[in-house]
Design a protein around this motif. Sequence first.
Motif, mmCIF file in Angstrom:
data_model
loop_
_atom_site.group_PDB
_atom_site.id
_atom_site.type_symbol
_atom_site.label_atom_id
_atom_site.label_comp_id
_atom_site.label_asym_id
_atom_site.label_seq_id
_atom_site.Cartn_x
_atom_site.Cartn_y
_atom_site.Cartn_z
ATOM 1 N N ARG A 1 -12.133 -21.016 -2.868
ATOM 2 C CA ARG A 1 -11.133 -20.873 -1.808
ATOM 3 C C ARG A 1 -10.050 -21.920 -1.967
ATOM 4 N NH1 ARG A 1 -10.434 -16.982 -0.144
ATOM 5 N NH2 ARG A 1 -12.217 -16.492 1.204
ATOM 6 N N VAL A 2 -8.815 -21.513 -1.727
ATOM 7 C CA VAL A 2 -7.691 -22.441 -1.613
ATOM 8 C C VAL A 2 -7.638 -22.885 -0.157
ATOM 9 C CG1 VAL A 2 -5.205 -22.772 -1.844
ATOM 10 C CG2 VAL A 2 -6.426 -21.298 -3.462
ATOM 11 N N LEU A 3 -7.889 -24.163 0.083
ATOM 12 C CA LEU A 3 -7.899 -24.685 1.445
ATOM 13 C C LEU A 3 -6.466 -24.908 1.937
ATOM 14 C CD1 LEU A 3 -10.767 -27.347 1.222
ATOM 15 C CD2 LEU A 3 -10.936 -24.908 1.746
ATOM 16 N N GLY A 4 -6.367 -25.367 3.177
ATOM 17 C CA GLY A 4 -5.074 -25.773 3.713
ATOM 18 C C GLY A 4 -4.540 -24.859 4.786
ATOM 19 N N HIS A 5 -4.613 -25.332 6.050
ATOM 20 C CA HIS A 5 -4.044 -24.556 7.156
ATOM 21 C C HIS A 5 -3.147 -25.404 8.063
ATOM 22 C CE1 HIS A 5 -7.894 -26.134 8.719
ATOM 23 N NE2 HIS A 5 -7.237 -26.251 9.864
ATOM 24 N N GLU A 6 -3.068 -26.712 7.790
ATOM 25 C CA GLU A 6 -2.149 -27.582 8.543
ATOM 26 C C GLU A 6 -0.909 -27.767 7.658
ATOM 27 O OE1 GLU A 6 -4.223 -31.180 9.381
ATOM 28 O OE2 GLU A 6 -5.669 -30.222 10.710
ATOM 29 N N LEU A 7 0.121 -26.976 7.907
ATOM 30 C CA LEU A 7 1.193 -26.849 6.927
ATOM 31 C C LEU A 7 2.570 -27.141 7.509
ATOM 32 C CD1 LEU A 7 0.005 -23.481 5.310
ATOM 33 C CD2 LEU A 7 -0.615 -25.809 4.643
ATOM 34 N N GLY A 8 3.346 -27.892 6.731
ATOM 35 C CA GLY A 8 4.776 -28.040 6.964
ATOM 36 C C GLY A 8 5.486 -27.383 5.797
ATOM 37 N N VAL A 9 6.319 -26.379 6.072
ATOM 38 C CA VAL A 9 6.895 -25.566 4.999
ATOM 39 C C VAL A 9 8.409 -25.433 5.157
ATOM 40 C CG1 VAL A 9 4.740 -24.237 4.869
ATOM 41 C CG2 VAL A 9 6.647 -23.330 6.205
ATOM 42 N N GLU A 10 9.055 -24.990 4.071
ATOM 43 C CA GLU A 10 10.471 -24.625 4.075
ATOM 44 C C GLU A 10 10.590 -23.170 3.652
ATOM 45 O OE1 GLU A 10 12.500 -27.262 1.467
ATOM 46 O OE2 GLU A 10 12.551 -28.926 2.881
ATOM 47 N N VAL A 11 11.349 -22.405 4.402
ATOM 48 C CA VAL A 11 11.528 -20.987 4.090
ATOM 49 C C VAL A 11 12.351 -20.836 2.816
ATOM 50 C CG1 VAL A 11 12.549 -18.811 4.879
ATOM 51 C CG2 VAL A 11 11.337 -20.296 6.508
ATOM 52 N N ILE A 12 11.855 -19.995 1.903
ATOM 53 C CA ILE A 12 12.593 -19.672 0.678
ATOM 54 C C ILE A 12 13.371 -18.379 0.857
ATOM 55 C CG2 ILE A 12 12.379 -19.063 -1.774
ATOM 56 C CD1 ILE A 12 9.820 -20.765 -1.839
ATOM 57 N N ASP A 13 12.705 -17.337 1.352
ATOM 58 C CA ASP A 13 13.355 -16.042 1.546
ATOM 59 C C ASP A 13 12.586 -15.264 2.601
ATOM 60 O OD1 ASP A 13 15.200 -14.045 1.235
ATOM 61 O OD2 ASP A 13 14.647 -13.535 -0.831
ATOM 62 N N GLY B 1 -6.863 -20.627 4.520
ATOM 63 C CA GLY B 1 -7.697 -21.727 4.056
ATOM 64 C C GLY B 1 -9.150 -21.634 4.459
ATOM 65 N N VAL B 2 -9.505 -20.607 5.233
ATOM 66 C CA VAL B 2 -10.899 -20.407 5.640
ATOM 67 C C VAL B 2 -11.376 -19.037 5.181
ATOM 68 C CG1 VAL B 2 -12.538 -20.355 7.565
ATOM 69 C CG2 VAL B 2 -10.591 -21.933 7.624
ATOM 70 N N HIS B 3 -10.809 -17.983 5.781
ATOM 71 C CA HIS B 3 -11.188 -16.621 5.411
ATOM 72 C C HIS B 3 -10.361 -16.099 4.241
ATOM 73 C CE1 HIS B 3 -11.838 -17.171 9.797
ATOM 74 N NE2 HIS B 3 -13.014 -16.650 9.511
ATOM 75 N N ILE B 4 -9.143 -16.574 4.115
ATOM 76 C CA ILE B 4 -8.251 -16.204 3.013
ATOM 77 C C ILE B 4 -7.644 -17.479 2.444
ATOM 78 C CG2 ILE B 4 -7.712 -13.909 3.919
ATOM 79 C CD1 ILE B 4 -5.086 -15.052 4.975
ATOM 80 N N LEU C 1 -10.898 -25.071 -4.219
ATOM 81 C CA LEU C 1 -12.251 -25.563 -3.996
ATOM 82 C C LEU C 1 -13.185 -24.531 -4.626
ATOM 83 C CD1 LEU C 1 -14.171 -27.650 -2.776
ATOM 84 C CD2 LEU C 1 -14.098 -26.364 -0.631
ATOM 85 N N GLN C 2 -13.683 -24.830 -5.826
ATOM 86 C CA GLN C 2 -14.456 -23.864 -6.591
ATOM 87 C C GLN C 2 -15.841 -23.646 -6.007
ATOM 88 O OE1 GLN C 2 -13.970 -26.109 -10.279
ATOM 89 N NE2 GLN C 2 -12.718 -24.434 -11.105
ATOM 90 N N ARG C 3 -16.428 -24.710 -5.496
ATOM 91 C CA ARG C 3 -17.760 -24.694 -4.892
ATOM 92 C C ARG C 3 -17.891 -26.012 -4.129
ATOM 93 N NH1 ARG C 3 -17.895 -25.318 -10.248
ATOM 94 N NH2 ARG C 3 -18.703 -27.287 -11.104
ATOM 95 N N PRO C 4 -18.913 -26.167 -3.299
ATOM 96 C CA PRO C 4 -19.034 -27.440 -2.580
ATOM 97 C C PRO C 4 -18.995 -28.633 -3.528
ATOM 98 C CG PRO C 4 -20.561 -25.846 -1.682
ATOM 99 C CD PRO C 4 -19.946 -25.191 -2.892
#
Length: 338
Positions: free
Chosen positions: A56-68, A111-114, A6-9
Amino acid sequence: MKTIVLQRPGSFALVDREAHGAIPLGQALARVRRVGICGTDWHAFHGRQPFFNYPRVLGHELGVEVIDVNDLASDLKPGDRCAVEPYLNCGQCIACRNHRGNCCTNMQVFGVHIDGGMTEEILVPTHKLHRSATLTLDQLALVETLGIGCHAVARANVQAGENVLVLGAGPIGLSVIPFVQAAGANVIVADVSDARLQASKDLLQVKATLNASADLIEQLKSTLDGDLPTAVIDATGNPGSMAKTFDLIAHGGRIVFVGLFQGDVTFNDPNFHRREVSLMASRNALPGDFTRIIRLIEDGIIDTTPWITHRAPIDSFLTSLPDWLKPDANVLKAMIEL
């Protein structure tokens, strides 16, 4: 790595970023598989999100798979599917020392502060990954959404048999309802949208709904045999609705603000004191909330089937977004697939 920024609003871009290098001690490298879009993301897109900087790169509702994993104390292993607890607390401030890391004075939220999870891979502290052997990636991405409601209901200390008013039948309000129901309380839902009220009936079997455009006090008294609810949870983030809660609560009752906005909430102090109201805010969720929600979904007590109404792969997110933003799109939860 494919990454949505998200580069700007009002302006997203799909870019390619370098992959992560060495995994820091105590962290895991995870492949992001699902990203839920929530009100925080929409507010950021429209330029109305507090505590926010661009790009900012958004996204805090996450489903993930562990790589390492680089943590000998963790039993996580490659291939584990996890929900992410996206609140990175310092562990040392007064809130953290009192087991209230959800409102850490140095809080950083993905996704908000970082930068967050709208990217192919992400580094996450191992203790912020909540594993399930049975939940789908969609369900894991919904755990954080439900965590907001779970924590708000815990803040309200909802008891079996009491009457609880939930103001707002958007995604946050809908995340509150299952936990009011699980506590054995009677839930009443109010919103200005008949479509949202109907959704609360269809999706969550809510029996008592009120249109907030009319006189809520009289509607509540009519519904509750002359009484007012002993708990009010406001999920609107609307200043007018939040100010009105002080007139909707029973004497000795509790108000919880889970929605927020940029501004001040004002209320009449004599009215507040006369009723001896307890006023609380609810922020984020605690680790135990994540554990509880995963168990409730695994046990079939919470049904996540109705939640996801829109989805798109990362490559077509930018072209799907204009349709999702239309007033008649009826987006409950949009999901990006990676």
